[in-house]
Write a protein that holds these residues in place. Structure first.
Motif, short mmCIF file in Angstrom:
data_model
loop_
_atom_site.label_atom_id
_atom_site.label_comp_id
_atom_site.label_asym_id
_atom_site.label_seq_id
_atom_site.Cartn_x
_atom_site.Cartn_y
_atom_site.Cartn_z
N TYR A 34 -20.42 35.56 53.52
CA TYR A 34 -20.11 35.32 54.93
C TYR A 34 -20.25 36.63 55.69
N GLY A 35 -20.96 36.60 56.81
CA GLY A 35 -21.14 37.79 57.64
C GLY A 35 -20.99 37.45 59.11
N ARG A 36 -20.62 38.45 59.90
CA ARG A 36 -20.46 38.26 61.35
C ARG A 36 -20.82 39.53 62.09
N THR A 79 -11.69 36.97 66.63
CA THR A 79 -10.27 36.68 66.77
C THR A 79 -9.97 35.20 66.68
N GLN A 80 -10.94 34.33 66.88
CA GLN A 80 -10.69 32.89 66.81
C GLN A 80 -11.70 32.22 65.88
N ALA A 81 -11.18 31.62 64.82
CA ALA A 81 -12.06 30.96 63.85
C ALA A 81 -12.78 29.78 64.47
N LYS A 82 -12.12 29.06 65.40
CA LYS A 82 -12.72 27.84 65.95
C LYS A 82 -13.97 28.11 66.76
N LYS A 83 -14.21 29.37 67.14
CA LYS A 83 -15.42 29.70 67.90
C LYS A 83 -16.54 30.21 67.00
N ARG A 84 -16.38 30.05 65.67
CA ARG A 84 -17.40 30.52 64.73
C ARG A 84 -17.94 29.33 63.94
N PRO A 85 -19.04 28.73 64.37
CA PRO A 85 -19.56 27.53 63.72
C PRO A 85 -19.93 27.71 62.26
N ALA A 86 -20.54 28.85 61.92
CA ALA A 86 -20.92 29.07 60.51
C ALA A 86 -19.67 29.17 59.64
N LEU A 88 -16.73 27.75 60.19
CA LEU A 88 -16.15 26.41 60.04
C LEU A 88 -16.96 25.56 59.06
N GLN A 89 -18.29 25.70 59.11
CA GLN A 89 -19.13 24.97 58.18
C GLN A 89 -18.89 25.42 56.74
N MET A 90 -18.65 26.73 56.58
CA MET A 90 -18.38 27.27 55.25
C MET A 90 -17.08 26.69 54.68
N ILE A 91 -16.04 26.59 55.51
CA ILE A 91 -14.77 26.01 55.07
C ILE A 91 -14.95 24.55 54.67
N GLU A 92 -15.74 23.82 55.46
CA GLU A 92 -15.98 22.41 55.15
C GLU A 92 -16.74 22.27 53.83
N ASP A 93 -17.73 23.14 53.59
CA ASP A 93 -18.49 23.10 52.34
C ASP A 93 -17.61 23.48 51.15
N ALA A 94 -16.66 24.40 51.39
CA ALA A 94 -15.72 24.75 50.32
C ALA A 94 -14.87 23.56 49.95
N LYS A 95 -14.47 22.81 50.96
CA LYS A 95 -13.67 21.60 50.72
C LYS A 95 -14.43 20.58 49.87
N GLN A 96 -15.76 20.56 50.06
CA GLN A 96 -16.60 19.63 49.32
C GLN A 96 -16.91 20.13 47.91
N GLY A 97 -16.41 21.32 47.55
CA GLY A 97 -16.60 21.86 46.21
C GLY A 97 -17.99 22.40 45.94
N LYS A 98 -18.69 22.86 46.99
CA LYS A 98 -20.06 23.33 46.82
C LYS A 98 -20.14 24.72 46.18
N PHE A 99 -19.03 25.47 46.22
CA PHE A 99 -19.00 26.81 45.62
C PHE A 99 -17.55 27.16 45.30
N VAL A 107 -12.26 42.69 55.69
CA VAL A 107 -11.35 41.75 56.32
C VAL A 107 -11.70 41.52 57.78
N CYS A 108 -12.07 42.56 58.52
CA CYS A 108 -12.35 42.41 59.95
C CYS A 108 -13.61 41.57 60.19
N ARG A 109 -14.48 41.42 59.17
CA ARG A 109 -15.64 40.52 59.30
C ARG A 109 -15.20 39.06 59.15
N PHE A 110 -14.08 38.88 58.43
CA PHE A 110 -13.62 37.53 58.09
C PHE A 110 -12.69 36.98 59.17
N ALA A 111 -11.72 37.79 59.62
CA ALA A 111 -10.77 37.35 60.64
C ALA A 111 -10.03 38.56 61.20
#
Length: 336
Positions: A34-36, A79-86, A88-99, A107-111
């Protein structure tokens, strides 16, 4: 966990987490990066392609990483995760067990919001996904990963607050020098902080003032006439009485400049609120070339005051409280 001592006594081995954790870390991992890149300054120092190349290099050092994907957010605040589409997609893919592993630079790249960071980390852990921050040497799979992450995320959040304060301070100094912040509006083009008259649109602005002040037309009638004539607002929309009112009450058309009409109370949410005195306005009179004369602008404001009074009188006796609630600032009675 027992150690045999020479005198045949025993003592417990100190608990330092799973002693075989290093073996678990070294097994093959299905992982993603994950990068930003958020601001122009960061883009200059760490261009997106350089960041991606850096991740590719890291993968070479870890043969057990099976790189499945890269999630990159570009030009978006951290500062806001909801404004980062990639993100949010990564979290959804994690939920699906893709990785099962996310690797990011720091840390500052993540949140930059401590609460968000902890919630996301715990959510990912419930999905069986760990996060490894390379520069900060933090692995959420370790027993002390969360407390170290809390410290680093708190520092990152505090840095965001300092940056926000510095930006606000710098903007206000620029405003005090007469630099205009915002966007172009009907009749003006904003270029490098300077308002320049756009004469074709300026004629329409003068026409609106003329219809209101000289022809005594109401804002609804003006909007209707403009729409019938095929005119559009500065944003390319059809006219309404509200759009006409904004033109007639905007001090920029008489050459004055009032800034800080809105302010941002929370650097984490970035939500703007109308400035009702919470912060000082920055006011510059005769700041730029006017489109209408001060006499005509003042006449328009008097016309508005008169119309408000007429509106109040119209409903003065309709209800028991009509005409009895008075504004403490302008002295006019409230209307529904």
């Amino acid at each position: 966990g027992l150690i045999i001592i020479a005198n045949n006594t025993t003592m417990s081995m100190p608990k330092i987490g799973n002693p075989y954790a290093f073996l678990d870390r070294n097994r093959t991992r299905n992982m993603v990066f994950y990068g930003r890149v958020s601001t122009e300054h960061e883009a200059q120092l760490s261009a997106l392609e350089n960041q991606i190349q850096w991740y590719d290099d890291q993968a070479k050092y870890h043969p057990n990483w099976n790189v499945l994907d890269k999630y990159i957010d570009e030009g978006i605040t951290g500062t806001q995760a909801k404004k980062r589409p990639a993100f949010l997609q990564m979290i959804e893919d994690a939920k699906q067990g893709k990785f099962d592993l996310i690797v990011t630079r720091e840390v500052c790249r993540f949140a930059r919001n401590t609460v968000d960071a902890l919630i996301v980390i715990r959510t990912l852990k419930s999905y069986g996904v760990g996060v490894f921050f390379i520069i900060d040497h933090i692995d959420t799979r370790e027993s002390d990963g969360e407390i170290r992450l809390t410290l680093m995320a708190s520092l990152a959040q505090e840095e965001s607050r300092k940056i926000s304060e510095r930006v606000k301070w710098g903007q206000k100094r620029q405003m005090e020098k007469g630099v205009v912040f915002g966007r172009s509006l009907l009749g003006y083009r904003l270029k490098n902080g300077i308002l320049e008259v756009e004469e074709t649109e300026a004629k329409l602005v003068r026409k609106i003032y003329d219809m209101f002040v000289n022809e005594q037309m109401g804002t609804n009638a003006i909007a209707k006439k403009l729409n019938e004539s095929g005119y559009l607002t500065g944003r390319g929309n059809t006219w309404s009485n509200v759009a006409v009112r904004r033109i007639l009450q905007n001090e920029k058309y008489v050459g004055d400049l009032v800034q800080k009409k809105t302010y941002t109370p929370d650097y984490l949410t970035h939500r703007k609120k109308k400035n009702m005195g919470q912060e000082a306005f920055v006011i510059k009179k005769d700041h730029h070339v006017p489109i209408v004369s001060r006499e005509q602008f003042d006449a328009a404001q008097r016309q508005f005051s008169k119309s408000v009074f007429i509106e109040a009188e119209k409903y003065k006796n309709r209800y028991w409280c009509s005409g009895k609630i008075i504004c403490g600032i302008c002295g006019n009675p409230y209307v529904s």
